[in-house]
Design a protein around this motif. Structure first.
Motif, PDB file in Angstrom:
ATOM      1  N   LEU A  18       0.850  -1.175   0.000  1.00  0.00           N
ATOM      2  CA  LEU A  18       0.000   0.000   0.000  1.00  0.00           C
ATOM      3  C   LEU A  18       0.889   1.229   0.000  1.00  0.00           C
ATOM      4  O   LEU A  18       2.012   1.188   0.512  1.00  0.00           O
ATOM      5  CB  LEU A  18      -0.911   0.049   1.225  1.00  0.00           C
ATOM      6  CG  LEU A  18      -2.108  -0.893   1.300  1.00  0.00           C
ATOM      7  CD1 LEU A  18      -2.753  -0.795   2.680  1.00  0.00           C
ATOM      8  CD2 LEU A  18      -3.122  -0.562   0.221  1.00  0.00           C
ATOM      9  N   ARG A  19       0.386   2.319  -0.545  1.00  0.00           N
ATOM     10  CA  ARG A  19       1.071   3.596  -0.450  1.00  0.00           C
ATOM     11  C   ARG A  19       0.162   4.612   0.206  1.00  0.00           C
ATOM     12  O   ARG A  19      -0.920   4.911  -0.310  1.00  0.00           O
ATOM     13  CB  ARG A  19       1.521   4.124  -1.817  1.00  0.00           C
ATOM     14  CG  ARG A  19       2.426   5.352  -1.687  1.00  0.00           C
ATOM     15  CD  ARG A  19       2.935   5.869  -3.010  1.00  0.00           C
ATOM     16  NE  ARG A  19       1.917   6.615  -3.737  1.00  0.00           N
ATOM     17  CZ  ARG A  19       2.196   7.475  -4.714  1.00  0.00           C
ATOM     18  NH1 ARG A  19       3.459   7.690  -5.078  1.00  0.00           N
ATOM     19  NH2 ARG A  19       1.208   8.094  -5.332  1.00  0.00           N
ATOM     20  N   GLY A  63      13.540  -1.643   5.681  1.00  0.00           N
ATOM     21  CA  GLY A  63      13.679  -2.573   4.579  1.00  0.00           C
ATOM     22  C   GLY A  63      12.382  -2.889   3.870  1.00  0.00           C
ATOM     23  O   GLY A  63      12.404  -3.455   2.773  1.00  0.00           O
ATOM     24  N   ARG A  64      11.260  -2.551   4.480  1.00  0.00           N
ATOM     25  CA  ARG A  64       9.948  -2.803   3.885  1.00  0.00           C
ATOM     26  C   ARG A  64       9.198  -1.519   3.538  1.00  0.00           C
ATOM     27  O   ARG A  64       8.475  -1.481   2.548  1.00  0.00           O
ATOM     28  CB  ARG A  64       9.085  -3.646   4.820  1.00  0.00           C
ATOM     29  CG  ARG A  64       9.678  -5.004   5.144  1.00  0.00           C
ATOM     30  CD  ARG A  64       8.697  -5.862   5.929  1.00  0.00           C
ATOM     31  NE  ARG A  64       8.377  -5.273   7.236  1.00  0.00           N
ATOM     32  CZ  ARG A  64       7.153  -4.905   7.616  1.00  0.00           C
ATOM     33  NH1 ARG A  64       6.123  -5.077   6.800  1.00  0.00           N
ATOM     34  NH2 ARG A  64       6.959  -4.389   8.818  1.00  0.00           N
ATOM     35  N   PHE A  65       9.361  -0.492   4.357  1.00  0.00           N
ATOM     36  CA  PHE A  65       8.668   0.781   4.155  1.00  0.00           C
ATOM     37  C   PHE A  65       9.643   1.828   3.636  1.00  0.00           C
ATOM     38  O   PHE A  65      10.834   1.815   3.984  1.00  0.00           O
ATOM     39  CB  PHE A  65       8.066   1.292   5.460  1.00  0.00           C
ATOM     40  CG  PHE A  65       6.912   0.496   5.998  1.00  0.00           C
ATOM     41  CD1 PHE A  65       6.568  -0.740   5.480  1.00  0.00           C
ATOM     42  CD2 PHE A  65       6.152   1.009   7.045  1.00  0.00           C
ATOM     43  CE1 PHE A  65       5.506  -1.471   5.985  1.00  0.00           C
ATOM     44  CE2 PHE A  65       5.087   0.299   7.563  1.00  0.00           C
ATOM     45  CZ  PHE A  65       4.762  -0.945   7.035  1.00  0.00           C
ATOM     46  N   THR A  66       9.130   2.755   2.837  1.00  0.00           N
ATOM     47  CA  THR A  66       9.926   3.862   2.324  1.00  0.00           C
ATOM     48  C   THR A  66       9.150   5.158   2.482  1.00  0.00           C
ATOM     49  O   THR A  66       8.024   5.269   1.993  1.00  0.00           O
ATOM     50  CB  THR A  66      10.290   3.663   0.846  1.00  0.00           C
ATOM     51  OG1 THR A  66      11.006   2.438   0.682  1.00  0.00           O
ATOM     52  CG2 THR A  66      11.157   4.825   0.360  1.00  0.00           C
ATOM     53  N   ILE A  67       9.750   6.125   3.150  1.00  0.00           N
ATOM     54  CA  ILE A  67       9.145   7.438   3.277  1.00  0.00           C
ATOM     55  C   ILE A  67       9.765   8.367   2.242  1.00  0.00           C
ATOM     56  O   ILE A  67      10.972   8.306   1.981  1.00  0.00           O
ATOM     57  CB  ILE A  67       9.302   8.005   4.705  1.00  0.00           C
ATOM     58  CG1 ILE A  67       8.484   9.285   4.876  1.00  0.00           C
ATOM     59  CG2 ILE A  67      10.763   8.239   5.050  1.00  0.00           C
ATOM     60  CD1 ILE A  67       8.411   9.775   6.321  1.00  0.00           C
ATOM     61  N   TYR A  77       4.769  10.686   1.468  1.00  0.00           N
ATOM     62  CA  TYR A  77       4.291   9.351   1.155  1.00  0.00           C
ATOM     63  C   TYR A  77       4.931   8.318   2.069  1.00  0.00           C
ATOM     64  O   TYR A  77       6.046   8.490   2.565  1.00  0.00           O
ATOM     65  CB  TYR A  77       4.622   8.984  -0.298  1.00  0.00           C
ATOM     66  CG  TYR A  77       4.113   9.979  -1.305  1.00  0.00           C
ATOM     67  CD1 TYR A  77       2.804   9.920  -1.770  1.00  0.00           C
ATOM     68  CD2 TYR A  77       4.940  10.981  -1.795  1.00  0.00           C
ATOM     69  CE1 TYR A  77       2.333  10.827  -2.692  1.00  0.00           C
ATOM     70  CE2 TYR A  77       4.478  11.895  -2.724  1.00  0.00           C
ATOM     71  CZ  TYR A  77       3.174  11.815  -3.171  1.00  0.00           C
ATOM     72  OH  TYR A  77       2.707  12.725  -4.090  1.00  0.00           O
ATOM     73  N   LEU A  78       4.221   7.230   2.260  1.00  0.00           N
ATOM     74  CA  LEU A  78       4.770   6.065   2.931  1.00  0.00           C
ATOM     75  C   LEU A  78       4.440   4.848   2.081  1.00  0.00           C
ATOM     76  O   LEU A  78       3.291   4.401   2.048  1.00  0.00           O
ATOM     77  CB  LEU A  78       4.203   5.910   4.343  1.00  0.00           C
ATOM     78  CG  LEU A  78       4.824   4.787   5.164  1.00  0.00           C
ATOM     79  CD1 LEU A  78       6.283   5.112   5.499  1.00  0.00           C
ATOM     80  CD2 LEU A  78       4.032   4.540   6.443  1.00  0.00           C
ATOM     81  N   GLN A  79       5.437   4.354   1.366  1.00  0.00           N
ATOM     82  CA  GLN A  79       5.285   3.148   0.570  1.00  0.00           C
ATOM     83  C   GLN A  79       5.519   1.951   1.479  1.00  0.00           C
ATOM     84  O   GLN A  79       6.581   1.832   2.085  1.00  0.00           O
ATOM     85  CB  GLN A  79       6.278   3.135  -0.592  1.00  0.00           C
ATOM     86  CG  GLN A  79       6.226   1.876  -1.447  1.00  0.00           C
ATOM     87  CD  GLN A  79       4.940   1.742  -2.221  1.00  0.00           C
ATOM     88  OE1 GLN A  79       4.475   2.710  -2.807  1.00  0.00           O
ATOM     89  NE2 GLN A  79       4.352   0.562  -2.203  1.00  0.00           N
TER      90      GLN A  79
END
Length: 122
Positions: A18-19, A63-67, A77-79
């Motif tokens: 989800l983003r 390692g799983r989420f990207t801001i 955003y939070l990918q």
């Protein structure tokens, strides 16, 4: 007054993505994402400085989420990838007015969005 509006939450199966988006009014700030699961305390998730040069994640999502952010759109955003059931929570974005490099506690943030629900099924 600063308004923050989150969107992008929903229901996803474990392993999915989800983003989340956080649209802000007014000027740009250092921004953070927090989450709160049922029966749990508010948890810091991720931080990004006002120009994006400083980023920090809690170990649970590293390692799983990207801001990321797009200051031209006043949006953060939070990918979220490889989602797990334990990621289920209400996710809120927050804006800080300090110049600190890393902000990880809720008391350091001045403005908050309403939150968006993320549910990860097993």
């Amino acid at each position: 007054q600063v308004q923050l509006v989150e969107s992008g939450g929903g229901l996803v199966q474990a392993g999915g993505s989800l983003r989340l988006s956080c649209a802000a009014s007014g000027r740009t700030f250092s921004m953070g994402w927090f989450r709160q699961a049922p029966g749990k305390e508010l948890e810091f998730v991720a931080f990004i400085s006002w120009r994006g040069g400083s980023i920090y994640y809690t170990d649970a999502v590293k390692g799983r989420f990207t801001i990321s952010r797009d200051n031209a759109k006043n949006t953060v955003y939070l990918q979220m990838n490889s989602l797990k059931p334990e990621d289920t929570a209400v996710y809120s974005c927050a804006a800080a007015t300090t110049r600190a490099t890393i902000l990880t506690t809720s008391r350091e943030y001045r403005y908050w969005g309403q939150g968006t629900q993320v549910t990860v099924s097993s």
